[in-house]
Design an enzyme around this catalytic site. Structure first.
Site, mmCIF file in Angstrom:
data_model
loop_
_atom_site.group_PDB
_atom_site.id
_atom_site.type_symbol
_atom_site.label_atom_id
_atom_site.label_comp_id
_atom_site.label_asym_id
_atom_site.label_seq_id
_atom_site.Cartn_x
_atom_site.Cartn_y
_atom_site.Cartn_z
ATOM 1 N N ARG A 66 -6.325 -4.516 -6.971
ATOM 2 C CA ARG A 66 -6.802 -4.508 -5.580
ATOM 3 C C ARG A 66 -8.293 -4.215 -5.597
ATOM 4 N NH1 ARG A 66 -7.263 0.141 -2.951
ATOM 5 N NH2 ARG A 66 -5.417 1.246 -3.647
ATOM 6 N N HIS A 82 -7.305 0.501 -0.078
ATOM 7 C CA HIS A 82 -5.881 0.296 0.193
ATOM 8 C C HIS A 82 -5.697 -0.300 1.592
ATOM 9 C CE1 HIS A 82 -1.653 0.999 0.856
ATOM 10 N NE2 HIS A 82 -1.959 1.709 1.910
ATOM 11 N N TYR A 102 -11.086 7.791 -5.605
ATOM 12 C CA TYR A 102 -10.038 7.881 -6.625
ATOM 13 C C TYR A 102 -10.170 6.876 -7.779
ATOM 14 C CZ TYR A 102 -8.049 4.409 -3.344
ATOM 15 O OH TYR A 102 -7.855 3.334 -2.517
HETATM 16 C C1 LIG Z 1 8.374 4.680 3.567
HETATM 17 C C2 LIG Z 1 6.884 4.831 3.555
HETATM 18 N N1 LIG Z 1 6.316 5.872 2.919
HETATM 19 C C3 LIG Z 1 4.986 5.987 2.875
HETATM 20 C C4 LIG Z 1 4.181 5.064 3.511
HETATM 21 C C5 LIG Z 1 2.660 5.175 3.427
HETATM 22 N N2 LIG Z 1 2.178 4.145 2.504
HETATM 23 C C6 LIG Z 1 1.678 3.000 2.966
HETATM 24 S S1 LIG Z 1 1.271 1.970 1.730
HETATM 25 C C7 LIG Z 1 1.695 3.086 0.551
HETATM 26 C C8 LIG Z 1 1.518 2.763 -0.903
HETATM 27 C C9 LIG Z 1 2.218 1.516 -1.316
HETATM 28 O O1 LIG Z 1 1.829 1.142 -2.587
HETATM 29 P P1 LIG Z 1 2.396 -0.145 -3.296
HETATM 30 O O2 LIG Z 1 3.858 -0.273 -3.089
HETATM 31 O O3 LIG Z 1 1.915 -0.130 -4.699
HETATM 32 O O4 LIG Z 1 1.741 -1.365 -2.512
HETATM 33 P P2 LIG Z 1 0.231 -1.747 -2.244
HETATM 34 O O5 LIG Z 1 -0.123 -1.061 -0.947
HETATM 35 O O6 LIG Z 1 -0.598 -1.285 -3.373
HETATM 36 O O7 LIG Z 1 0.201 -3.221 -2.090
HETATM 37 C C10 LIG Z 1 2.188 4.243 1.132
HETATM 38 C C11 LIG Z 1 2.660 5.414 0.384
HETATM 39 C C12 LIG Z 1 4.819 3.986 4.171
HETATM 40 N N3 LIG Z 1 4.132 3.003 4.770
HETATM 41 N N4 LIG Z 1 6.163 3.890 4.163
#
Ligand SMILES: Cc1ncc(C[n+]2csc(CCOP(=O)(O)OP(=O)(O)O)c2C)c(N)n1
Length: 366
Positions: free
Chosen positions: A258, A262, A271
């Site tokens: 990425r 985020h 980070y």
């Molecule tokens: C159930 C839930 N827990 C926490 C969050 C907050 N949150 C949003 S994105 C994220 C990280 C997701 O990371 P990843 O699965 O690697 O996907 P990326 O965003 O890197 O594409 C978190 C913890 C959420 N949206 N839903």
């Protein structure tokens, strides 16, 4: 009983076809004609352009928070390319390019990130679910859709994409398991962009790869260079064909990065290092594909420029359509959870409308 070693049959493959200089391994290169290659290229450029424009608009306060996908264009266009119209896609929130490829309207992507339900309404004739924001909540839906396809013998395939962080959610592991048990026609694509917000991949799991998690569920996992659109197409095509034949699911780990924050709500400098980001800039999926197209004489600089201009015009037109239909309707928040409002919600809606009306009349007086 003796203690003994059980020999496991599986291995994890890793695939890359196009290197950072645009050099291709011709033995592995997919047979795509120039028109197809240019269509793929255009979709990647569109994804990048939309992302860049959205970031600017967010900074200007013209759209809400969104999740940029810069750097992940080859992953998403690569995995969406082999999907047929009648197949189903259960998307990630970081893949607008894949959604547009499937037939979502550009302005819908913007409406979604501005909180409009219209952005979550699947267009007529498109077999996709809307984007799910709760992390890891959607692969289980894909497993269920795949189980249904299997029971009905439809010969369709369902593909779902999610991040590396999602693989720590219990629901995702249940999805992996059910798809395996039912030999359902599911393609799981983990977009391993190496961060779940600020949490690096190494702190997410002790497993060496995400792909190997498939082995525990009894099917193949493969790790792919997610910045190599050709490798993504080859691997996803194999997984889709396998699923359609009735030979069950596959887990694809697209190893990518990425390039941006985020979401527009965080600062990645807190980070990760600039050096790390610079290293990944060299692996840009678009640059290497451009070099490949030129080496292959599928395009010259002039044609690439024309495609860019065409995409800029398309994105501009989409943004203008979005701004026309972006009329705030705050009371809509009552409309989409229940077919019929409960008496309490009906009362709240009326109270809310009365407050809005009072505010409007105050504003008119001033
Ligand atoms: C159930 C839930 N827990 C926490 C969050 C907050 N949150 C949003 S994105 C994220 C990280 C997701 O990371 P990843 O699965 O690697 O996907 P990326 O965003 O890197 O594409 C978190 C913890 C959420 N949206 N839903």
């Amino acid at each position: 009983m003796p203690r003994r070693k059980l020999k496991l049959q599986h291995e994890v493959e890793e695939l890359s076809i196009l290197d950072v200089d645009g050099q291709v391994d011709t033995a592995l290169e997919p047979a795509l004609n120039h028109d197809e290659l240019l269509r793929i290229y255009r979709a990647m450029v569109l994804t990048r352009e939309l992302d860049d424009r959205m970031l600017k608009m967010q900074r200007q306060g013209r759209i809400g928070t969104f999740a940029p996908c810069r750097g992940q264009e080859a992953t998403q266009i690569g995995y969406i390319y082999p999907m047929q119209k009648e197949d189903w896609v259960v998307p990630s929130y970081r893949a607008p390019g894949a959604q547009i490829w499937r037939g979502w309207h550009l302005e819908q992507i913007l409406l979604f990130w501005n909180g409009y339900e219209e952005g979550a309404r699947t267009p007529e004739g498109v077999n996709d679910l809307p984007v799910a924001i709760p992390v890891g909540s959607h692969p289980i839906l894909a497993a269920g859709i795949g189980m249904g396809m299997k029971l009905q013998g439809t010969k369709q395939v369902v593909l779902t994409a999610f991040g590396d962080g999602s693989t720590s959610e219990g629901d995702v592991l249940e999805a992996f398991n059910f798809a395996g048990v039912y030999q359902a026609p599911v393609v799981f694509v983990c977009e391993n962009n190496q961060y779940a917000i600020s949490l690096p991949r190494a702190k997410q799991t002790r497993a060496e790869t995400i792909a190997q998690k498939a082995l525990a569920f009894g099917y193949d996992g493969i790790k792919v260079d997610g910045n190599d659109v050709l490798a993504m197409i080859v691997v996803t095509t194999e997984a889709v064909n396998k699923a359609r034949r009735g030979d069950g699911p596959t887990l694809i780990e697209a190893f990518t990065y990425r390039m941006q924050m985020h979401t527009t709500a965080d600062d990645p400098k807190k980070y990760r290092s600039d050096e790390e980001v610079k290293e990944w800039e060299k692996k840009c999926p678009l640059l290497r594909f451009e070099k490949y197209l030129i080496n292959k004489k599928a395009a010259d600089e002039k044609l690439l420029q024309e495609i860019h201009q065409d995409v800029i015009d398309e994105v501009q037109a989409g943004l203008e359509r979005f701004e026309k239909c972006c009329v705030p309707q705050p009371d809509k928040l009552f409309d989409y959870t229940y077919a019929q409002l409960t008496p309490e919600l009906q009362a709240q809606k009326e109270e809310f409308l009365a407050i809005l009306a009072q505010r409007d009349s105050r504003n008119r007086k001033h």
